[in-house]
Design a protein around this motif. Structure first.
Motif, PDB file in Angstrom:
ATOM      1  N   VAL A 259      13.395  44.682  36.883  1.00  5.61           N
ATOM      2  CA  VAL A 259      13.926  45.759  36.055  1.00  5.61           C
ATOM      3  C   VAL A 259      12.909  46.203  35.018  1.00  5.61           C
ATOM      4  CG1 VAL A 259      15.670  46.321  34.311  1.00  5.61           C
ATOM      5  CG2 VAL A 259      16.334  45.125  36.403  1.00  5.61           C
ATOM      6  N   LEU A 295      22.749  46.961  29.945  1.00  5.49           N
ATOM      7  CA  LEU A 295      22.345  45.558  29.815  1.00  5.49           C
ATOM      8  C   LEU A 295      22.055  45.198  28.363  1.00  5.49           C
ATOM      9  CD1 LEU A 295      19.909  45.210  32.867  1.00  5.49           C
ATOM     10  CD2 LEU A 295      22.317  44.518  32.743  1.00  5.49           C
ATOM     11  N   SER A 303      18.260  39.913  31.201  1.00  7.52           N
ATOM     12  CA  SER A 303      18.538  40.538  32.487  1.00  7.52           C
ATOM     13  C   SER A 303      17.433  41.503  32.900  1.00  7.52           C
ATOM     14  CB  SER A 303      19.882  41.284  32.434  1.00  7.52           C
ATOM     15  OG  SER A 303      20.942  40.375  32.219  1.00  7.52           O
ATOM     16  N   ALA A 311      20.375  43.595  39.314  1.00  7.78           N
ATOM     17  CA  ALA A 311      20.873  44.395  38.197  1.00  7.78           C
ATOM     18  C   ALA A 311      21.928  45.397  38.641  1.00  7.78           C
ATOM     19  CB  ALA A 311      19.705  45.134  37.533  1.00  7.78           C
TER      20      ALA A 311
END
Length: 435
Positions: A259, A295, A303, A311
């Motif tokens: 991510v 998040l 995360s 995710a």
């Protein structure tokens, strides 16, 4: 007893009187040509020159304004709980407009802390970081210098400025939204009336220019609207990973991409979404800045080390999905789609035409943003002075009145003020109705 049924006597014939009412003439779409396409664009631009920015808003609408004393986490709660990705900032000490808070500001902040601090420091600072530090502060300058991003301009227009002028400002400054400000004659203070977005402007066109949209029949490929995979990418350069991207100049990711790598793309390119593709280049999803913000709001900073696949499992179930189109679709079709649903971008994929030439159906071909559409519809050129001080007074009485202010909630800086669970840190939260 035998009975017989007599044949029914023939009914008397009545002569029907012709109607004297004139029949409305039906509209016949003229033959499709470059001339009709250009004429439709000209008509749309003339309409925008004769309508004000305030005309683009519905009869009643909601506006959320955030106090600059709020911390980032509470501001994010406000944005996400109300389903918006930006909000005007208000300096309550000076009673004046202080800029805009956008999702990209938070992305820059995340990128900065992950580059300059460890996880514990980043998490602690984000919990207490105030919005006033995002604008006109030493930290803000450090963030911009560190990331190499430009300072967003302090834009604003008056609600009476034409939609054409407002669209020009959005195009020339590469902004996605434009605050509309006025002055209150009783207090002399600035008044934030609303925020004009690219989507709202294009939806106004799609609603009020139905006939013209039917004439915008030329394909997106011919009009060159959007960004497309280059047929002549630059030669590979080991020092520049971007040159090794087979879909240059479009940023892409896979389900295995971390991510935070995508967060870096958001910050570096000032973009709000990245197509997720498989090994064949077929688009399987789209990862957006709002996914990252979700998040962060939940405090799941760790995360960001997850893969995109992991995710996406935490994404809100009301995600509207990926809107795709082909290069053969028309501009008119695109505007009709904007009229029906909220669209912020379209992913262009290979269709039947490309498949016949050896391509693969669904493979990434390009991406179209609302900026691309607005830039084409409005046209290039023109010089408009971008100012934020040329406002007229708010007129409260008579037929020239523009709006009435209905204050629905006055919560100041902290959650739960006066015991209200609804006060989640919004400094000003009001609904405006047209008079």
């Amino acid at each position: 007893m035998n009975t017989t049924l007599a044949a029914p006597s023939p009914s008397k014939a009545f002569k029907r009187r012709g109607s004297t009412r004139k029949r409305a003439s039906s509209y016949i779409c003229p033959p499709q040509s470059q001339e009709t396409h250009d004429a439709a664009l000209h008509a749309i631009r003339n309409l925008l020159k004769g309508r004000t920015s305030y005309d683009a808003f519905p009869v009643s609408f909601r506006l959320i304004v955030l106090d600059t004393k709020l911390n980032v986490k509470k501001a994010l709660q406000c944005l996400l709980l109300n389903g918006v990705v930006s909000a005007p900032l208000w300096n309550s000490e000076k009673s004046k407009f202080a800029g805009m808070l956008t999702v990209l500001d938070i992305i820059h902040l995340i990128q900065y802390y992950y580059d300059t601090a460890n996880y514990e420091a980043a998490a602690a600072d984000v919990e207490t970081f105030r919005l006033e530090s995002i604008r006109a502060s030493a930290l803000n300058l450090d963030i911009e210098r560190s990331l190499g991003v430009a300072t967003p301009p302090m834009l604003a227009e008056h609600p009476n400025s034409t939609l054409y002028k407002a669209a020009r400002v959005l195009i020339q400054t590469h902004a996605r939204r434009l605050p509309l400000l006025d002055y209150d004659t009783e207090t002399g203070h600035e008044v934030i009336v609303s925020v004009l977005t690219q989507y709202r402007l294009l939806k106004f066109i799609s609603i009020n220019c139905t006939r013209e949209i039917q004439q915008l029949h030329l394909s997106l490929r011919k009009l060159k609207i959007g960004t497309y995979v280059s047929s002549n990418p630059p030669p590979p350069n080991p020092e520049n990973p971007e040159t090794q991207n087979p879909y240059y100049p479009i940023a892409t990711a896979t389900l295995d991409t971390p991510v935070f790598d995508v967060v870096h793309m958001f910050s570096e390119r000032a973009i709000s979404a990245v197509p997720i593709i498989d090994q064949d280049g077929v688009v399987v999803n789209l990862y957006e800045t709002v996914d990252v913000i979700t998040l962060v709001r939940l405090g799941a900073y760790q995360s960001l080390d997850l893969t995109i696949s992991e995710a996406l499992n935490q994404r809100s179930p009301d995600f509207p999905g990926v809107v795709i189109c082909t290069a053969g679709d028309s501009l008119g079709t695109l505007l009709q789609l904007i009229k029906k649903r909220r669209v912020h971008r379209l992913v262009v994929v290979e269709g039947d035409e490309e498949e016949k030439k050896g391509g693969k159906k669904g493979r990434l071909l390009g991406i179209i943003t609302l900026s691309d559409v607005l830039r084409y519809v409005i046209g290039e050129g023109g010089n408009w002075r971008v100012s934020r001080r040329d406002y007229g007074p708010v007129r409260r009485h008579g037929h020239t009145a523009l709006y009435r202010y209905h204050f629905m909630l006055m919560a100041h800086r902290v959650i739960g003020i006066r015991g209200s669970s609804q006060a989640f840190g919004v400094s000003l939260f009001y609904v405006l109705s047209k008079s």
